[in-house]
Every structure is written in structure tokens, then in C-alpha cells.
Design a protein around this motif. Structure first.
Motif, PDB file in Angstrom:
ATOM      1  N   ASP A  25       0.931  -1.246  -0.014  1.00 23.68           N
ATOM      2  CA  ASP A  25      -0.083  -0.019  -0.017  1.00 23.68           C
ATOM      3  C   ASP A  25       0.783   1.200  -0.017  1.00 23.68           C
ATOM      4  O   ASP A  25       0.719   2.244  -0.723  1.00 23.68           O
ATOM      5  CB  ASP A  25      -0.895   0.024   1.236  1.00 23.68           C
ATOM      6  CG  ASP A  25      -2.165  -0.891   1.132  1.00 23.68           C
ATOM      7  OD1 ASP A  25      -2.122  -1.577   0.038  1.00 23.68           O
ATOM      8  OD2 ASP A  25      -2.708  -1.327   2.126  1.00 23.68           O
ATOM      9  N   GLN A  28       1.972   1.832  -3.402  1.00 17.49           N
ATOM     10  CA  GLN A  28       1.049   2.125  -4.165  1.00 17.49           C
ATOM     11  C   GLN A  28       0.813   3.730  -4.040  1.00 17.49           C
ATOM     12  O   GLN A  28       0.585   4.670  -4.799  1.00 17.49           O
ATOM     13  CB  GLN A  28      -0.261   1.617  -4.045  1.00 17.49           C
ATOM     14  CG  GLN A  28      -1.384   2.120  -5.020  1.00 17.49           C
ATOM     15  CD  GLN A  28      -2.607   1.128  -4.809  1.00 17.49           C
ATOM     16  OE1 GLN A  28      -2.744   0.118  -4.360  1.00 17.49           O
ATOM     17  NE2 GLN A  28      -3.625   1.608  -5.144  1.00 17.49           N
ATOM     18  N   ILE A  29       0.892   4.120  -2.692  1.00 13.16           N
ATOM     19  CA  ILE A  29       0.758   5.494  -2.447  1.00 13.16           C
ATOM     20  C   ILE A  29       2.108   6.395  -3.125  1.00 13.16           C
ATOM     21  O   ILE A  29       1.653   7.487  -3.621  1.00 13.16           O
ATOM     22  CB  ILE A  29       0.842   5.951  -0.839  1.00 13.16           C
ATOM     23  CG1 ILE A  29      -0.617   5.355  -0.447  1.00 13.16           C
ATOM     24  CG2 ILE A  29       0.818   7.313  -0.440  1.00 13.16           C
ATOM     25  CD1 ILE A  29      -0.613   5.076   1.439  1.00 13.16           C
ATOM     26  N   ASP A  31       3.511   5.553  -5.544  1.00 13.46           N
ATOM     27  CA  ASP A  31       3.458   5.500  -7.030  1.00 13.46           C
ATOM     28  C   ASP A  31       2.501   6.411  -7.691  1.00 13.46           C
ATOM     29  O   ASP A  31       2.407   7.151  -8.603  1.00 13.46           O
ATOM     30  CB  ASP A  31       2.849   4.141  -7.418  1.00 13.46           C
ATOM     31  CG  ASP A  31       3.029   3.899  -9.118  1.00 13.46           C
ATOM     32  OD1 ASP A  31       4.137   4.288  -9.431  1.00 13.46           O
ATOM     33  OD2 ASP A  31       2.243   3.130  -9.349  1.00 13.46           O
ATOM     34  N   SER A  32       1.282   6.804  -6.786  1.00 14.65           N
ATOM     35  CA  SER A  32       0.499   8.016  -7.069  1.00 14.65           C
ATOM     36  C   SER A  32       1.284   9.336  -6.948  1.00 14.65           C
ATOM     37  O   SER A  32       0.920   9.943  -8.073  1.00 14.65           O
ATOM     38  CB  SER A  32      -0.744   8.100  -6.005  1.00 14.65           C
ATOM     39  OG  SER A  32      -0.077   8.614  -4.842  1.00 14.65           O
ATOM     40  N   LEU A  35       3.347   9.268 -10.588  1.00 17.68           N
ATOM     41  CA  LEU A  35       2.543   9.404 -11.881  1.00 17.68           C
ATOM     42  C   LEU A  35       1.989  10.959 -11.700  1.00 17.68           C
ATOM     43  O   LEU A  35       1.213  11.306 -12.758  1.00 17.68           O
ATOM     44  CB  LEU A  35       1.498   8.401 -11.779  1.00 17.68           C
ATOM     45  CG  LEU A  35       2.091   6.953 -11.995  1.00 17.68           C
ATOM     46  CD1 LEU A  35       0.930   5.919 -11.782  1.00 17.68           C
ATOM     47  CD2 LEU A  35       2.617   6.600 -13.163  1.00 17.68           C
ATOM     48  N   ALA A  36       2.115  11.767 -10.698  1.00 15.91           N
ATOM     49  CA  ALA A  36       1.406  12.976 -10.900  1.00 15.91           C
ATOM     50  C   ALA A  36       2.211  13.915 -11.954  1.00 15.91           C
ATOM     51  O   ALA A  36       3.489  13.654 -12.103  1.00 15.91           O
ATOM     52  CB  ALA A  36       1.713  13.495  -9.240  1.00 15.91           C
ATOM     53  N   SER A 108      -1.609  14.001  -3.829  1.00 14.17           N
ATOM     54  CA  SER A 108      -1.951  12.669  -4.781  1.00 14.17           C
ATOM     55  C   SER A 108      -1.883  11.508  -3.684  1.00 14.17           C
ATOM     56  O   SER A 108      -2.653  10.539  -3.852  1.00 14.17           O
ATOM     57  CB  SER A 108      -1.038  12.376  -5.895  1.00 14.17           C
ATOM     58  OG  SER A 108      -1.190  13.545  -6.860  1.00 14.17           O
ATOM     59  N   MET A 109      -0.646  11.759  -2.987  1.00 10.98           N
ATOM     60  CA  MET A 109      -0.546  10.629  -1.901  1.00 10.98           C
ATOM     61  C   MET A 109      -1.669  10.552  -0.698  1.00 10.98           C
ATOM     62  O   MET A 109      -1.918   9.433  -0.465  1.00 10.98           O
ATOM     63  CB  MET A 109       0.861  10.888  -1.086  1.00 10.98           C
ATOM     64  CG  MET A 109       1.915  10.234  -2.188  1.00 10.98           C
ATOM     65  SD  MET A 109       3.678  10.138  -1.536  1.00 10.98           S
ATOM     66  CE  MET A 109       4.007  11.806  -1.051  1.00 10.98           C
ATOM     67  N   ALA A 112      -4.639   8.875  -2.444  1.00 15.95           N
ATOM     68  CA  ALA A 112      -4.255   7.388  -2.583  1.00 15.95           C
ATOM     69  C   ALA A 112      -4.397   6.781  -1.130  1.00 15.95           C
ATOM     70  O   ALA A 112      -4.949   5.646  -1.013  1.00 15.95           O
ATOM     71  CB  ALA A 112      -2.965   7.447  -3.173  1.00 15.95           C
ATOM     72  N   GLU A 115      -8.068   6.351  -0.174  1.00 16.91           N
ATOM     73  CA  GLU A 115      -8.722   5.183  -0.993  1.00 16.91           C
ATOM     74  C   GLU A 115      -8.467   4.059  -0.471  1.00 16.91           C
ATOM     75  O   GLU A 115      -9.132   3.035  -0.260  1.00 16.91           O
ATOM     76  CB  GLU A 115      -8.541   5.664  -2.309  1.00 16.91           C
ATOM     77  CG  GLU A 115      -9.175   4.354  -3.063  1.00 16.91           C
ATOM     78  CD  GLU A 115      -8.504   4.258  -4.502  1.00 16.91           C
ATOM     79  OE1 GLU A 115      -9.563   4.104  -5.389  1.00 16.91           O
ATOM     80  OE2 GLU A 115      -7.452   4.388  -4.865  1.00 16.91           O
TER      81      GLU A 115
END
Length: 189
Positions: A25, A28-29, A31-32, A35-36, A108-109, A112, A115
Motif C-alpha cells: 500500500d 502504491q501511495i 506510485d500515485s 505518476l502526478a 496525490s498521496m 491514495a 482510498e
């Protein structure tokens, strides 16, 4: 959950359980943020994930968690169980010119994390030099911010307000954050 719903549901959390987020997780955070969008797509930001208890204890004295809550000094056991240090690689872009990049990455993080069911706190009142030392970072990296992540041990709410904007804890330890009204923030020409 739509993006707008996530924005409305996301609140800064200042008290956390001591259960650690899953490594996948946290990746993934990050990664957000990877990708920003970045200014000129230079992508100067790097990220350091800190979950080790000893390292978090070393960081603890160099972080201020809630400037408006003068009477509250969190115990280590209330603090996030994970930190993501946002680092600017000065060999790519000067730190002073990456402030917008850092803000977008943080937002973004935070979304994420929301979510995935985690609480988060953006930390800018930090001793950057000491954090850099504790993390044993290469000289080219500047610490811009920390993001604290973990499972919330409190709830939060926002509400429209035209008066005092200081956030506060209620009697149950939950955080309440006043927000300026739409009429107050919208400037029409």
C-alpha cells in the motif's frame, strides 16, 4: 468513490493506531506521486519510506504535529506508523522551484491513502536538516515535507465557517477543521 468524494472525506489525522500499513500500500501511495504532474516533467522528487520503529523514534523530536493545538504534544504512540519523506533531487531541479511539485505529490498521496483506508497528515513544520541526517541522505537531496500515514485513531470533520479558522479536538479527541465558505473563496470579475 469519486475524486470529489475522496477530497470531501479526507481529513488530516493527528492520532493513529500503531498498526502498520502494508508495504504494498505504501508503494502504491508513492506510485500515485510518481505518476502526478511535474513542472516541465522534470520529475525531481524522490521518496523515502520509513516504517522502522527505531528510525521513527529518531525522527519524532524533529516534527511538529499541530501548530494550533498549543496544549497538545502527541505521544510517540499516537504518531503515524509510516512516514514518506518527500525529497527534492537538487541535481535535477533547485528545491525552491519544486514547491508546486511537492504540493501535487502530497495531495496525490493523501488521496491514495484515503482510498486505501489510511489517515494522513502533511508535515511541513519539521527540522529538515535533522531529518536529512537521521535518514542518512545523499547531499543532493533536500527534504521538502513528510507525509505521516497510518490507521486513524480519531475521526475528522470539516465545516463551513466565516469566523475563527483554528482546528480543534473535541472532548472525544476527534478533530474539527473549519473551512472558509465558497462565497468567501470565490473571486468573480
Amino acid at each position: 468513490m469519486t475524486v470529489y468524494e475522496a477530497v470531501k472525506a479526507r481529513h488530516t489525522i493527528r492520532k493513529f493506531t500503531q498498526e502498520k500499513p502494508a508495504r504494498e500500500d505504501l508503494l502504491q501511495i508513492v506510485d500515485s506521486a510518481r505518476l502526478a504532474p511535474y513542472g516541465a516533467n522534470m520529475q525531481p522528487l524522490k521518496y523515502a519510506i520509513v516504517t522502522d520503529e527505531e528510525k521513527r523514534r529518531e525522527l519524532y523530536p524533529f516534527i511538529k504535529y499541530a501548530g494550533f493545538l498549543k496544549d497538545w504534544d502527541p505521544k510517540f504512540e499516537e504518531c503515524p506508523t509510516a512516514f514518506i519523506a518527500i525529497l527534492n533531487d537538487t541535481s535535477i531541479k533547485p528545491t525552491a522551484k519544486s514547491e508546486c511539485d511537492s504540493g501535487i505529490a502530497l495531495a496525490s498521496m493523501c488521496l491514495a491513502a484515503q482510498e486505501l483506508g489510511y489517515g494522513s497528515v502533511c508535515l511541513g513544520a519539521i527540522n529538515r536538516a535533522e531529518i536529512k541526517r537521521v535518514l542518512d541522505l545523499d547531499g543532493k537531496y533536500d527534504v521538502t515535507y513528510l507525509l505521516g500515514i497510518g490507521y486513524p485513531a480519531q475521526t475528522g470533520e470539516t465545516f463551513d465557517c466565516t469566523g475563527d479558522l483554528k482546528y480543534y479536538f473535541d472532548g472525544d479527541g476527534n478533530v474539527h477543521v473549519p473551512k472558509r465558505t465558497m462565497a468567501e473563496v470565490l473571486v468573480e470579475g
